[in-house]
Design an enzyme around this catalytic site. Structure first.
Site, PDB file in Angstrom:
ATOM      1  N   ASP A  17       0.828  -1.199   0.000  1.00 31.69           N
ATOM      2  CA  ASP A  17       0.000   0.000   0.000  1.00 31.69           C
ATOM      3  C   ASP A  17       0.870   1.260   0.000  1.00 31.69           C
ATOM      4  O   ASP A  17       1.995   1.250   0.518  1.00 31.69           O
ATOM      5  CB  ASP A  17      -0.904  -0.018   1.240  1.00 31.69           C
ATOM      6  CG  ASP A  17      -2.051   0.967   1.132  1.00 31.69           C
ATOM      7  OD1 ASP A  17      -2.303   1.483   0.024  1.00 31.69           O
ATOM      8  OD2 ASP A  17      -2.701   1.228   2.163  1.00 31.69           O
ATOM      9  N   ASN A  65     -10.658  -2.837  -6.412  1.00 38.59           N
ATOM     10  CA  ASN A  65      -9.854  -1.860  -7.166  1.00 38.59           C
ATOM     11  C   ASN A  65     -10.434  -1.511  -8.545  1.00 38.59           C
ATOM     12  O   ASN A  65     -10.049  -0.512  -9.151  1.00 38.59           O
ATOM     13  CB  ASN A  65      -8.398  -2.338  -7.334  1.00 38.59           C
ATOM     14  CG  ASN A  65      -7.570  -2.233  -6.069  1.00 38.59           C
ATOM     15  OD1 ASN A  65      -6.617  -2.985  -5.876  1.00 38.59           O
ATOM     16  ND2 ASN A  65      -7.919  -1.302  -5.183  1.00 38.59           N
TER      17      ASN A  65
HETATM   18  C1  FPP Z   1      -1.919   0.225  -3.350  1.00 34.06           C
HETATM   19  O1  FPP Z   1      -1.455   1.535  -3.423  1.00 34.06           O
HETATM   20  C2  FPP Z   1      -1.425  -0.562  -4.459  1.00 34.06           C
HETATM   21  C3  FPP Z   1      -2.181  -1.098  -5.443  1.00 34.06           C
HETATM   22  C4  FPP Z   1      -3.643  -0.972  -5.531  1.00 34.06           C
HETATM   23  C5  FPP Z   1      -1.584  -1.853  -6.535  1.00 34.06           C
HETATM   24  C6  FPP Z   1      -0.358  -2.634  -6.193  1.00 34.06           C
HETATM   25  C7  FPP Z   1       0.438  -2.747  -7.389  1.00 34.06           C
HETATM   26  C8  FPP Z   1       1.754  -2.682  -7.462  1.00 34.06           C
HETATM   27  C9  FPP Z   1       2.658  -2.633  -6.319  1.00 34.06           C
HETATM   28  C10 FPP Z   1       2.320  -2.627  -8.796  1.00 34.06           C
HETATM   29  C11 FPP Z   1       3.215  -3.761  -9.081  1.00 34.06           C
HETATM   30  C12 FPP Z   1       2.597  -5.045  -9.121  1.00 34.06           C
HETATM   31  C13 FPP Z   1       2.224  -5.656 -10.217  1.00 34.06           C
HETATM   32  C14 FPP Z   1       2.054  -7.127 -10.196  1.00 34.06           C
HETATM   33  C15 FPP Z   1       2.002  -4.940 -11.469  1.00 34.06           C
HETATM   34  P1  FPP Z   1      -2.507   2.710  -3.527  1.00 34.06           P
HETATM   35  O2  FPP Z   1      -2.619   3.083  -4.946  1.00 34.06           O
HETATM   36  O3  FPP Z   1      -3.790   2.300  -2.869  1.00 34.06           O
HETATM   37  O4  FPP Z   1      -1.791   3.813  -2.702  1.00 34.06           O
HETATM   38  P2  FPP Z   1      -2.465   4.979  -1.864  1.00 34.06           P
HETATM   39  O5  FPP Z   1      -3.233   4.316  -0.738  1.00 34.06           O
HETATM   40  O6  FPP Z   1      -1.317   5.770  -1.389  1.00 34.06           O
HETATM   41  O7  FPP Z   1      -3.353   5.729  -2.817  1.00 34.06           O
END
Ligand code: FPP
Length: 238
Positions: A17, A65
């Site tokens: 996250d 998501n």
């Molecule tokens: C949460 O951060 C992350 C995700 C929803 C996606 C996770 C994906 C990756 C780490 C990319 C690499 C992995 C692959 C397999 C492509 P957020 O966007 O919710 O962060 P925030 O809470 O700060 O907005």
């Protein structure tokens, strides 16, 4: 259960996250945060090999998501495709089996094809596993297991009185994978977010304020060191 459980977790699960906040803090688009997050995933996969962790399960895309802006969803899907292509060589080099949990059918066709291809090509590696949770939700997983069990009971092939927690576990997505010993969540949120609800019953929790794109080998080593200092009782008083 042995009195001296291993100090290295066999299975680490990660809620990756903080990509969006990492990018926002720099005035960059959210996708840049996800791209850096993909680099962290590569680094942690290598660290698992170096530290002797056999199973790594990462929450790459939840069933919730999909409601994000279209551009972010398609950006994440194409990042996933690129990740699979780039990572394939290293998966073979380190004999890592790629697996997935979640609703494969929800993913774009090209992503499904790439996933199927790399999963099939690495299926014979027995020791190290990278498990991507994609379009994954734990309640949906448990509900699907209940549905399968109910079907068997209705057909008369399963006696409802003989259903145990092992029966439920056997109907989850990957019944051969041991439960996570350690669950890491980055970016400081104190939530489970519908991730592996059944499987983390006895996992040790480690929440760090570090944002996922900044979570690399030293941060992972710190989480393992913290885990090594825990006393796991599994409900006992010892
Ligand atoms: C949460 O951060 C992350 C995700 C929803 C996606 C996770 C994906 C990756 C780490 C990319 C690499 C992995 C692959 C397999 C492509 P957020 O966007 O919710 O962060 P925030 O809470 O700060 O907005």
């Amino acid at each position: 259960m042995s009195d001296e459980p291993s100090k290295v977790p066999q299975h680490v699960a990660v809620i990756m996250d903080g990509n969006g906040r990492w990018a926002k803090a720099r005035g960059w688009p959210r996708l840049k945060g996800h791209q850096e997050g993909a680099k962290s995933l590569r680094a942690i996969l290598r660290a698992c090999r170096d530290h002797g962790v056999k199973y790594l399960t990462v929450y790459a895309f939840s069933s919730e998501n999909w409601i994000r802006p279209k551009a972010e969803v398609s950006g994440l899907m194409s990042l996933l495709k690129t990740f699979l292509r780039k990572q394939e060589f290293e998966l073979h080099e380190n004999k890592v089996r790629l697996r997935m949990i979640g609703q494969m059918a929800d993913l774009p066709g090209a992503v499904q094809q790439e996933l199927q291809r790399v999963m099939a090509a690495t299926a014979h590696y027995p020791d190290h596993h990278l498990i991507l949770a994609l379009s994954y939700g734990s309640r949906a997983e448990i509900t699907a297991a209940c549905r399968q069990i109910a079907r068997k009971a209705k057909a008369g092939t399963l006696d409802p009185e003989k259903i145990t927690d092992a029966t439920v576990a056997q109907h989850l997505y990957l019944p051969d994978v041991p439960d996570p010993d350690l669950l890491i969540r980055t970016s400081g949120e104190m939530r489970i977010s519908n991730f592996l609800l059944w499987q983390i019953s006895y996992a040790e929790l480690y929440v760090t304020p570090v944002l996922w794109p900044d979570f690399r080998e030293p941060e992972f080593a710190a989480a393992l060191a913290d885990y090594a200092g825990r006393h796991r009782r599994f409900g006992d008083i010892k």
